[in-house]
Write a protein that holds these residues in place. Sequence first.
Motif, PDB file in Angstrom:
ATOM      1  N   TYR A 102      19.401  25.401  48.154  1.00 57.90           N
ATOM      2  CA  TYR A 102      19.175  24.319  47.645  1.00 57.90           C
ATOM      3  C   TYR A 102      20.513  23.337  47.480  1.00 57.90           C
ATOM      4  O   TYR A 102      21.724  23.817  46.994  1.00 57.90           O
ATOM      5  N   TRP A 115      16.294  18.835  47.982  1.00 57.11           N
ATOM      6  CA  TRP A 115      17.091  18.821  49.025  1.00 57.11           C
ATOM      7  C   TRP A 115      17.594  20.317  49.337  1.00 57.11           C
ATOM      8  O   TRP A 115      18.003  21.062  48.402  1.00 57.11           O
ATOM      9  N   HIS A 117      18.964  23.543  52.656  1.00 57.46           N
ATOM     10  CA  HIS A 117      19.160  23.963  54.033  1.00 57.46           C
ATOM     11  C   HIS A 117      19.232  25.324  54.310  1.00 57.46           C
ATOM     12  O   HIS A 117      19.392  26.219  53.291  1.00 57.46           O
ATOM     13  N   ALA A 128      19.331  19.759  57.269  1.00 53.11           N
ATOM     14  CA  ALA A 128      18.890  19.624  55.875  1.00 53.11           C
ATOM     15  C   ALA A 128      17.608  19.221  55.849  1.00 53.11           C
ATOM     16  O   ALA A 128      16.967  18.545  56.721  1.00 53.11           O
ATOM     17  N   ILE A 130      14.323  17.856  53.064  1.00 57.41           N
ATOM     18  CA  ILE A 130      14.020  17.179  51.653  1.00 57.41           C
ATOM     19  C   ILE A 130      12.454  17.597  51.630  1.00 57.41           C
ATOM     20  O   ILE A 130      11.650  16.977  52.313  1.00 57.41           O
TER      21      ILE A 130
END
Length: 166
Positions: A102, A115, A117, A128, A130
């Motif tokens: 996160y 957010w 990845h 990335a 969301i």
Amino acid sequence: MKKCLVLSVICTVITAACQQPSPSSKTDIPEDSSLIDVKDTVTPETITDSVTLVKVDTISYTEDQLLGKWLQPVPGVDKATQGFLLKKKGAITSVNTYSMVYDKWSVSHDTLFLWSHAEGSQQKDSAAVIDTTLIRSLTDTSLVLFPIKAAEGYLEEYKKVKSNKR
């Protein structure tokens, strides 16, 4: 007697001639519908549906309500948990989600944004992501989220872990 009758007729004719003429017929003026004041039946804070009455943007959560460590069981692994630690000013830490890291978080009304990845030894680059989730319920010990891309009825339930700070 003829004179009285003639005089009476003359007076009636003069009286009728001196009166204002009444309009013979009212002329119909077409109404312009753009000038009619129509009252709005829907107020800004409510939307009427054929099934229910829904309040718009009435539920709102603050950052302070969400701060803390939120965990859920790992599917298929007994006694293991995963989740995240929400910190002030949008800081966030992954808890037992090793491939997903996160980056930050925020809340707007009843929507929680996370957010993240992906990281892994076989991935050279990671996009990335969301995650947008609706907060279905929030208490001091429980957080129930509905990811907007999930199937209807799917919910993620987290339990708040008390911190050991003194």
